[in-house]
Design a protein around this motif. Structure first.
Motif, PDB file in Angstrom:
ATOM      1  N   MET A   1      18.125 -51.202  -4.088  1.00 21.72           N
ATOM      2  CA  MET A   1      16.850 -50.907  -2.762  1.00 21.72           C
ATOM      3  C   MET A   1      15.912 -52.055  -2.832  1.00 21.72           C
ATOM      4  N   ARG A   2      15.428 -52.557  -1.765  1.00 21.02           N
ATOM      5  CA  ARG A   2      14.478 -53.797  -1.487  1.00 21.02           C
ATOM      6  C   ARG A   2      13.388 -53.536  -1.999  1.00 21.02           C
ATOM      7  N   LYS A   3      12.423 -54.584  -2.584  1.00 24.93           N
ATOM      8  CA  LYS A   3      11.394 -54.756  -2.868  1.00 24.93           C
ATOM      9  C   LYS A   3      10.542 -53.917  -1.666  1.00 24.93           C
ATOM     10  N   ASN A   4       9.840 -53.521  -2.130  1.00 23.79           N
ATOM     11  CA  ASN A   4       8.815 -52.977   0.110  1.00 23.79           C
ATOM     12  C   ASN A   4       9.186 -52.080   0.367  1.00 23.79           C
ATOM     13  N   SER A   5      10.352 -51.311  -0.112  1.00 21.41           N
ATOM     14  CA  SER A   5      11.497 -50.294   1.138  1.00 21.41           C
ATOM     15  C   SER A   5      10.202 -49.296   1.787  1.00 21.41           C
ATOM     16  N   ASP A   6      10.462 -48.943   3.092  1.00 19.19           N
ATOM     17  CA  ASP A   6      10.093 -48.134   3.291  1.00 19.19           C
ATOM     18  C   ASP A   6       9.996 -47.066   2.903  1.00 19.19           C
ATOM     19  N   LEU A   7       8.924 -45.448   3.133  1.00 16.76           N
ATOM     20  CA  LEU A   7       9.810 -44.355   2.652  1.00 16.76           C
ATOM     21  C   LEU A   7      10.267 -43.741   3.845  1.00 16.76           C
ATOM     22  N   ILE A   8      11.026 -43.638   3.899  1.00 16.54           N
ATOM     23  CA  ILE A   8      12.472 -42.241   4.567  1.00 16.54           C
ATOM     24  C   ILE A   8      12.656 -40.725   4.640  1.00 16.54           C
ATOM     25  N   SER A   9      11.842 -40.591   5.368  1.00 17.08           N
ATOM     26  CA  SER A   9      12.685 -38.542   5.514  1.00 17.08           C
ATOM     27  C   SER A   9      13.216 -37.765   5.943  1.00 17.08           C
ATOM     28  N   ILE A  10      13.943 -37.333   5.073  1.00 13.00           N
ATOM     29  CA  ILE A  10      14.881 -36.621   5.378  1.00 13.00           C
ATOM     30  C   ILE A  10      14.689 -34.632   5.282  1.00 13.00           C
ATOM     31  N   VAL A  11      14.578 -33.808   6.657  1.00 14.16           N
ATOM     32  CA  VAL A  11      14.548 -33.255   7.073  1.00 14.16           C
ATOM     33  C   VAL A  11      15.951 -32.222   6.784  1.00 14.16           C
ATOM     34  N   VAL A  12      16.484 -31.156   5.925  1.00 13.44           N
ATOM     35  CA  VAL A  12      16.647 -30.007   5.476  1.00 13.44           C
ATOM     36  C   VAL A  12      16.895 -29.431   6.422  1.00 13.44           C
ATOM     37  N   PRO A  13      17.081 -28.566   7.219  1.00 12.93           N
ATOM     38  CA  PRO A  13      17.023 -27.146   7.642  1.00 12.93           C
ATOM     39  C   PRO A  13      17.868 -25.906   6.874  1.00 12.93           C
ATOM     40  N   CYS A  14      17.923 -25.142   5.922  1.00  7.27           N
ATOM     41  CA  CYS A  14      18.071 -24.852   5.612  1.00  7.27           C
ATOM     42  C   CYS A  14      18.655 -23.066   6.638  1.00  7.27           C
ATOM     43  N   TYR A  15      19.072 -22.559   6.232  1.00  6.27           N
ATOM     44  CA  TYR A  15      20.003 -20.655   6.615  1.00  6.27           C
ATOM     45  C   TYR A  15      21.128 -20.176   6.370  1.00  6.27           C
ATOM     46  N   ASN A  16      20.470 -18.742   5.371  1.00  6.89           N
ATOM     47  CA  ASN A  16      22.203 -18.288   4.310  1.00  6.89           C
ATOM     48  C   ASN A  16      23.234 -19.666   4.674  1.00  6.89           C
ATOM     49  N   VAL A  17      22.707 -20.507   3.436  1.00 10.05           N
ATOM     50  CA  VAL A  17      23.954 -21.642   3.111  1.00 10.05           C
ATOM     51  C   VAL A  17      24.386 -21.029   1.519  1.00 10.05           C
ATOM     52  N   GLU A  18      24.262 -20.652   1.413  1.00 11.80           N
ATOM     53  CA  GLU A  18      24.495 -20.237  -1.036  1.00 11.80           C
ATOM     54  C   GLU A  18      25.786 -21.538  -0.732  1.00 11.80           C
ATOM     55  N   LYS A  19      27.084 -21.272   0.243  1.00 13.64           N
ATOM     56  CA  LYS A  19      28.263 -22.040  -0.486  1.00 13.64           C
ATOM     57  C   LYS A  19      27.879 -23.325  -0.128  1.00 13.64           C
ATOM     58  N   ILE A  41      13.382 -27.251   3.922  1.00 15.93           N
ATOM     59  CA  ILE A  41      13.394 -25.901   5.623  1.00 15.93           C
ATOM     60  C   ILE A  41      14.038 -24.976   5.293  1.00 15.93           C
ATOM     61  N   ASP A  42      13.540 -23.944   4.190  1.00 14.90           N
ATOM     62  CA  ASP A  42      14.376 -22.443   4.430  1.00 14.90           C
ATOM     63  C   ASP A  42      14.311 -21.613   5.949  1.00 14.90           C
ATOM     64  N   ASP A  43      14.612 -21.347   6.487  1.00 10.75           N
ATOM     65  CA  ASP A  43      14.325 -20.999   7.515  1.00 10.75           C
ATOM     66  C   ASP A  43      14.918 -19.203   7.381  1.00 10.75           C
ATOM     67  N   GLY A  44      13.904 -18.565   6.691  1.00 14.40           N
ATOM     68  CA  GLY A  44      14.416 -17.731   6.416  1.00 14.40           C
ATOM     69  C   GLY A  44      15.697 -16.203   5.864  1.00 14.40           C
ATOM     70  N   SER A  45      15.914 -17.872   4.901  1.00 21.76           N
ATOM     71  CA  SER A  45      17.384 -17.340   4.356  1.00 21.76           C
ATOM     72  C   SER A  45      17.333 -15.874   3.598  1.00 21.76           C
ATOM     73  N   LYS A  46      18.565 -15.094   3.759  1.00 22.92           N
ATOM     74  CA  LYS A  46      18.567 -13.783   3.519  1.00 22.92           C
ATOM     75  C   LYS A  46      19.707 -13.616   2.399  1.00 22.92           C
ATOM     76  N   ASP A  47      20.227 -14.439   1.515  1.00 28.04           N
ATOM     77  CA  ASP A  47      21.450 -14.730   0.536  1.00 28.04           C
ATOM     78  C   ASP A  47      20.650 -15.967  -0.173  1.00 28.04           C
ATOM     79  N   ASN A  48      21.576 -16.311  -1.024  1.00 30.63           N
ATOM     80  CA  ASN A  48      21.165 -16.876  -2.727  1.00 30.63           C
ATOM     81  C   ASN A  48      20.339 -18.429  -2.070  1.00 30.63           C
ATOM     82  N   THR A  49      19.630 -19.045  -0.743  1.00 30.66           N
ATOM     83  CA  THR A  49      19.672 -19.866  -0.721  1.00 30.66           C
ATOM     84  C   THR A  49      18.431 -19.992  -1.172  1.00 30.66           C
ATOM     85  N   LYS A  50      18.038 -19.725  -1.396  1.00 28.97           N
ATOM     86  CA  LYS A  50      16.485 -20.312  -1.956  1.00 28.97           C
ATOM     87  C   LYS A  50      16.296 -20.370  -3.125  1.00 28.97           C
TER      88      LYS A  50
END
Length: 317
Positions: A1-19, A41-50
């Protein structure tokens, strides 16, 4: 990774994706670019995602877990955007996964070409095979492939343009990313760095009355484009490709699909753009699509009906 590289955000929505979510998390952990902020971002999962997510991220301080009431994919992405602090942002669906150099190569393209958005090819991952799906400049220019997940954006664009994903609507990508790609500079990375899991029950291969929400989505996009003085011929082509091709195709999965549905959808576009068949971008479409659109121009709705009935899901959009 290059010096002074920028912070990058990754947004991962999750809903019932235990598999699937463990594979997604591992692919993010393995990124060659490491200055990351990952918002699960757990969007109200009802399985074991959390449980799975919390276990897999507990030793990596770059990850943050948020639980919210179920609001759908767009709502989860918007929630993540509000929490994100990186200079750039990516959206990854939690049942998909990325190649190790996904972040590094998109970021490098933005820096090298002084663009605000970077886009890469994808791999469509089926049960027994993987197929590369290339993205070229024409597809980006005409918004043929508006998916948010194979892209990196300068985050401030969403703030500057007051853009959010449309909550509770299908076609959330078509309602969002063209507002940025039509206005700002983008770069294309010709490598399949995003792995998109194919689901036979997806919007592409099922019928639901919500497919007609595309009318509202495109009208909203057109209003935005008029305000920003974006070219009319591009907007016309968006109607041609996403309604005359995409929506008619999806309507064919209705159990009572009739040629009148083809006629009504075609007339919707014809009323807005009476000479849509003269659009310059149509010449760059594959031969099959050009023939298909000529049949619509000539009002050969019965022929289109039988073409779609016979082909079923063999057509790939």
């Amino acid at each position: 990774m290059r010096k002074n590289s920028d912070l990058i955000s990754i947004v991962v929505p999750c809903y019932n994706v235990e598999k699937y979510v463990q594979r997604c998390i591992e692919s993010i952990k393995e990124q060659t670019y490491t200055n990351l902020e990952i918002l699960m971002i757990d969007d109200g999962s009802k399985d074991n995602t959390k449980k799975i997510v919390k276990e897999k991220i507990k030793e990596d301080k770059r990850f943050c877990y948020y639980y919210k009431k179920n609001g759908g994919l767009s709502d989860a992405r918007n929630f993540g955007l509000q929490k994100a602090t990186g200079k750039y942002v990516c959206f990854i669906d939690s049942d998909d996964y990325i190649e190790k150099s996904f972040i590094e190569k998109l970021y490098s393209a933005i820096k090298r070409e002084k663009s605000q958005i970077a886009i890469c090819d994808i791999n469509r991952v089926y049960e027994n095979k993987t197929k590369a799906d290339g993205i070229n400049e024409f597809m980006v220019e005409t918004c043929m492939k508006p998916a948010a997940c194979n892209k990196m954006f300068l985050r401030e664009l969403f703030v500057k343009e007051n853009i959010l994903f449309p909550v509770g609507k299908w076609y959330e990508d078509l309602g969002t990313t063209p507002k940025l790609t039509l206005k700002y500079k983008w770069s294309v990375v010709k490598e399949p760095l995003y792995n998109y899991i194919q689901n036979s029950s997806s919007i592409m291969h099922t019928y639901d009355d919500r497919i007609f929400e595309i009318y509202e989505i495109i009208e909203n996009l057109e209003n935005y484009a008029k305000e920003k003085k974006i070219k009319k011929d591009v907007l016309e082509f968006i109607n041609i490709y996403h309604i005359l091709i995409g929506t008619i195709y999806r309507s064919s999965f209705h159990k009572n699909f009739k040629k009148m549905m083809v006629k009504n959808i075609t007339e919707y576009v014809s009323n807005k753009y009476p000479e849509w068949y003269k659009n310059k971008y149509m010449e760059s479409l594959p031969y099959f699509y050009k023939c298909y659109l000529k049949f619509l121009k000539w009002h050969m709705y019965s022929l289109i009906y039988w073409m779609l009935k016979i082909s079923g899901d063999k057509i790939h959009l």
